[in-house]
Structure formats: structure tokens, C-alpha cells
Enzyme design. Sequence first.
Site, short mmCIF file in Angstrom:
data_model
loop_
_atom_site.label_atom_id
_atom_site.label_comp_id
_atom_site.label_asym_id
_atom_site.label_seq_id
_atom_site.Cartn_x
_atom_site.Cartn_y
_atom_site.Cartn_z
N LYS A 105 0.84 -1.20 0.00
CA LYS A 105 0.00 0.00 0.00
C LYS A 105 0.88 1.25 0.00
O LYS A 105 0.67 2.17 -0.77
CB LYS A 105 -0.91 -0.04 1.23
CG LYS A 105 -1.85 1.12 1.33
CD LYS A 105 -2.78 0.93 2.51
CE LYS A 105 -3.46 2.23 2.85
NZ LYS A 105 -4.26 2.14 4.06
N GLU A 149 10.74 -4.71 3.91
CA GLU A 149 10.83 -6.11 3.46
C GLU A 149 10.45 -6.23 1.99
O GLU A 149 11.12 -6.88 1.19
CB GLU A 149 9.90 -7.00 4.29
CG GLU A 149 10.30 -7.17 5.74
CD GLU A 149 9.74 -6.09 6.64
OE1 GLU A 149 9.41 -4.98 6.16
OE2 GLU A 149 9.64 -6.35 7.86
N GLY A 183 -4.44 -2.04 5.48
CA GLY A 183 -3.74 -3.16 4.86
C GLY A 183 -4.38 -4.50 5.18
O GLY A 183 -4.58 -5.34 4.29
N ARG A 184 -4.74 -4.72 6.44
CA ARG A 184 -5.27 -6.05 6.83
C ARG A 184 -6.71 -6.26 6.37
O ARG A 184 -7.29 -7.31 6.60
CB ARG A 184 -5.12 -6.25 8.34
CG ARG A 184 -5.68 -5.15 9.20
CD ARG A 184 -5.23 -5.24 10.65
NE ARG A 184 -5.65 -4.09 11.44
CZ ARG A 184 -4.98 -2.95 11.53
NH1 ARG A 184 -3.85 -2.79 10.87
NH2 ARG A 184 -5.42 -1.96 12.27
N GLU A 240 -3.43 -6.97 15.23
CA GLU A 240 -3.00 -5.65 14.75
C GLU A 240 -4.16 -4.65 14.90
O GLU A 240 -3.93 -3.47 15.13
CB GLU A 240 -2.52 -5.72 13.29
CG GLU A 240 -1.69 -4.52 12.89
CD GLU A 240 -0.94 -4.69 11.57
OE1 GLU A 240 0.28 -4.95 11.59
OE2 GLU A 240 -1.57 -4.56 10.51
N HIS A 283 -1.81 -33.72 18.13
CA HIS A 283 -0.59 -34.47 18.44
C HIS A 283 0.53 -33.52 18.82
O HIS A 283 1.70 -33.87 18.73
CB HIS A 283 -0.20 -35.32 17.23
CG HIS A 283 -1.31 -36.29 16.87
ND1 HIS A 283 -1.44 -37.52 17.47
CD2 HIS A 283 -2.38 -36.16 16.05
CE1 HIS A 283 -2.52 -38.13 16.99
NE2 HIS A 283 -3.10 -37.31 16.13
N LYS A 325 10.61 -0.94 13.61
CA LYS A 325 11.14 -0.59 12.27
C LYS A 325 12.24 0.45 12.40
O LYS A 325 13.27 0.36 11.76
CB LYS A 325 10.03 -0.04 11.37
CG LYS A 325 8.94 -1.04 11.00
CD LYS A 325 7.93 -0.38 10.06
CE LYS A 325 6.70 -1.23 9.86
NZ LYS A 325 5.65 -0.59 9.09
O1 F6P Z 1 3.85 -3.20 9.58
C1 F6P Z 1 2.50 -3.48 9.57
C2 F6P Z 1 1.87 -3.11 8.27
O2 F6P Z 1 1.80 -1.73 8.24
C3 F6P Z 1 0.51 -3.74 8.06
O3 F6P Z 1 -0.52 -3.02 8.63
C4 F6P Z 1 0.44 -3.83 6.57
O4 F6P Z 1 -0.53 -4.74 6.16
C5 F6P Z 1 1.84 -4.26 6.25
O5 F6P Z 1 2.64 -3.55 7.17
C6 F6P Z 1 2.31 -4.02 4.85
O6 F6P Z 1 2.23 -2.67 4.50
P1 F6P Z 1 2.32 -2.21 2.99
O7 F6P Z 1 1.19 -2.80 2.25
O8 F6P Z 1 2.30 -0.72 3.02
O9 F6P Z 1 3.64 -2.73 2.45
#
Ligand code: F6P
Length: 517
Positions: free
Chosen positions: A196, A202, A257-258, A343, A374, A482
Site C-alpha cells: 500500500k 521487506e 492493509g489487513r 493488529e 498431536h 522498524k
Molecule cells: O507493519 C504493519 C503493516 O503496516 C501492516 O498493517 C500492513 O498490512 C503491512 O505492514 C504491509 O504494509 P504495505 O502494504 O504498506 O507494504
Amino acid sequence: MTTQSPTWKHLTQLAARAVERPLSDWLEESDRFARFSFSAPGLLMDLSKQRLDAEVFDGLMALARDQELSDRIDGLFAGAMLNPTEQRPALHTLLRAPAGSDPRSKDVHQTLARVAELAHAVRSGTWRGATGKPIDRIIHIGIGGSHLGPELVLQALRQRHGDLDVRFVANVDPGEVREALRGCDPERTLFVAASKTFGTLETLINASAARDWLLERSQGSDAVGRHFVAISSNVGAAEAFGIPSENVLPMWDWVGGRYSLWSAVGLPIALGVGFDAFTRLLEGAHAMDEHFANTDLERNVPVLMALTGVWNCNFLGANNLAILPYDQRLSLLPPFLQQLEMESNGKSVSLDGEPLKLHSAPIVWGGVGTNGQHAFHQLLHQGTRSFAADFILVGNDPGADEQQRWLLANGLAQSQAMMAGNQTGDPHTRVPGGHATTTLLLEQLDPFSLGALLAAYEHKVFCQGIIWNINSFDQFGVELGKSLAQPIFKQLGGQSALNQDASTRGLIERLRKGVRR
Ligand code: F6P
């Protein structure tokens, strides 16, 4: 919500009484299943193994009324300012509103048309790579909300997979990119970078590694243009990365995002199982939205999921919720719900910034049955901890398939064992029971039911946020780590002075020297 309200105090008294009564006694009421099981699109929810009776039920309804839950549900659909700290509404329901049903959803449907077109072009082979070959592998790069939903859905619907091999890279671990790229033909691979913000470390590191891999194996300058698409609200950053704007599908500020699975973030679903299946997923979610918006609180499945969760968490002392799907295809449901619930509602201040005087979200965890039986079920049956649990069973035709029948038999047996236990005279073999659980029964695991299930959990989380009076739509807690990682990254590389606490400094030194020396 105040713990001093008459409703809260009344529920506290009811809870003290409820724990005294063996759970198996509650199940002796002959009309219990009829009274405490509820239907919604695609699923049935059985609350009869919960510590609920008429009085508790009324008390929980009073709690919902105290918090004006019905009005707040209306506000969700109307676009009320539900995320005041970021000055945004939370309009994820708009992402699955049918075309023409809401004037605000024009952009949404234009984007869905682009998703359909892209998915069709790739699946039919009309989308060609830089050297003119069709695509046979998709690598989706994204993390958190830009990853968990699409991978869960594709895994759940995997029997419908076509020829396209869709893989996911989320973690910044170099092994993950390497593994996804293993056996890839650079002329036939399409990368989907979903972020987003297009600023998540990452995703940017992984996308850069993928771009380097591609460019090392390509001639000509338009390889990125033919082999990368992006999903982002930050078109400028995606373009700066090298992805042409016509390959960027939009996201919007008003979708967290979620909650974004239903947007263009669902592109890998459309690529993997086809746009029709993605459309059915949206229809299932929309059907749940309609149920949530239009059903009385007393029969409203997401509302009841939420209130039962509050009852377990705030009054009966369960600090964790186990998600136990009895279907291998739903093995990614626990991590998806972890993000959704923890979250969203892992907060300790109210909407006004005051410290909460009650608990918010429980710790969500879980794993697929029967495997968990198990592994961790021993603790659930004989350990000292309280817990709440959701069993998710899929009602494919158990008569037709013996293995399926064993799976369901085990799911039902586990919730029964948790409820009734086994009161032997030997303390070592005795199973105390008394653990209340919910069972969600999906009609079948198809895109519609899955969409409905996931939307039900979204609305449950929303309702609990209302009861706890917190902002379910921000997530500032994730930012600190972060920023702390930035100087540590440099210190690990020997590029800056080690001005750290004693532990972090010692560990960095060890890592730099080699752990054993
Ligand atoms: O670090 C958490 C978060 O901000 C989530 O809320 C989000 O889904 C995820 O990182 C990824 O964010 P983006 O879509 O901006 O890469």
C-alpha cells in the site's frame, strides 16, 4: 466502555456464577442447539458449548446497546471517521459492494475491471514477457495485509488452481526469495509487488532482489515493464522503482492493509484461480456484510462472535483464542486472523487516548487439526491455562469420503472433550473439561463461503473494537521496531558506533565476530 457500568457489573456477577456450573450441565438443555446456533450466508455458528444462558445473552445484548453498536455498524457502512488518529474512514465493505449499488464504488469497479483484464491476459497467454513468451509463474511480493489474505485464499482454493504457479515472498530472509525463484524461467515469470505504501522495507528489499535477478538474465530495457506489476496507493514510488504506471493497480487510503484482500491485493487470487472465483469470494463477503448490516443484534453472527469473545476474554478470564480449522486447506487461517485481530485490537488506550481499564484483544494463535491434537492439545486438555477456541469445520459430503469423516469426527470430538472432559478417579488421566468453544461450520470450502467467513471475522473485530472503545484501524505499535532496526543494521555492518544497551551491544558484537568465538 467503563467497567463501572451497571451492565458490566451485572455481567461480572453472572460470570462468577457461570464458572461454578459444570459446562456439561449447560449442554443438557434439550433445545440448546436450536437456541444457540445461528445461520449466516455460507456458514452456521454453534455457540451451544459456550457459557451462555438467557440471562448472560441479555447482559451481552445490553453491553452492545450501551455502546450503541447498531448505530456504529451503520457508521461503518456510511463511511464514518472510524480511524481518527489517521483521519480515515474504514470502507473495506465498499470493496465488495456490487457494481452500481453505491456511487462511491466507481473507482473500485474500474480497478476490478483492470484486475479481471490482467488476470485474463496472463492466464490466457496473451500477456507476453519481454521476449514474447507467455507467463507460467507468478511471484507475489508483499507482507502483512499485502500477503496473508491472498496466500490464505489461494491455499484454501488450491484444488481449483490452473497451470499458473503462484508463489509468495514475504519475509526479508534471503532464503525465501531464493526458494521462490528456484526453477523460474525469467522469460516466463511475472512479479507482483504489493505494498500500500510502497515503503515497506521487506517488500522493497525483496522486490529489488527480484528485479536484480530479472535484469541479470534479460537483455533490453523493458524487462521490468513486462515482468513487474504493482499494487499500491503510492504510484510515484512504484514508478520510481521502474514499474510503468499502466502496470500499477491502485489501493486507497480508506482501506487498511489487513482489510485489503478484497482490493487489487487479491490479484494473485484472480491469477491463480480465475477472476470468477475472486468475484464469488467478494460476493460471499458482501452477503456477510448484508447480514451484518441488516440482522438484529440477537441473531447477527459477527455481533455474537464478538460478544462471546468479550464474555470469554473480559469476564471468564481467557487471555488467548485458539483458531482450530479442521481442514488442511485452511492452515493459513490462524496467521491471517492473528494479523486481523491482534493488529486491529491489540491496543491499550481508548479512542480518547485514556489508558484502558479492561483487556482488549486476546492473543490469537492456532493450527490445523488434527495435527494440533498431536502437539499442543495436551495443554488444552490438561494444562493450567484458560483459553477460548474457534473450531472451523467444513461440511463437504462426509458420507462420500471416509477421510473427511475422520477429520470431522476428530473436530467434533475435540470440542466435546474440551467441554465435558473425562472425570476419572486418577488425577493423571483426568481431563477436567469446562473449556467453552465455538464451532463454525462452513457449507463447503468454496470462494463464497470463504469470503463470508473472512468478512464475519472482520466484523467481529470491528464490534469488539466498539465494545472496548478503541481504534481498530491504526497500528502505530509496529513502527518502533522498524526505526530501531535502522541503526542496528548499520552497526551489524560495522558502519556506525555501537551506542546500544548492554545486551544489544553484546549480541551485535557476537554476531559480527562469529557467534561461537
Ligand atoms: O507493519 C504493519 C503493516 O503496516 C501492516 O498493517 C500492513 O498490512 C503491512 O505492514 C504491509 O504494509 P504495505 O502494504 O504498506 O507494504
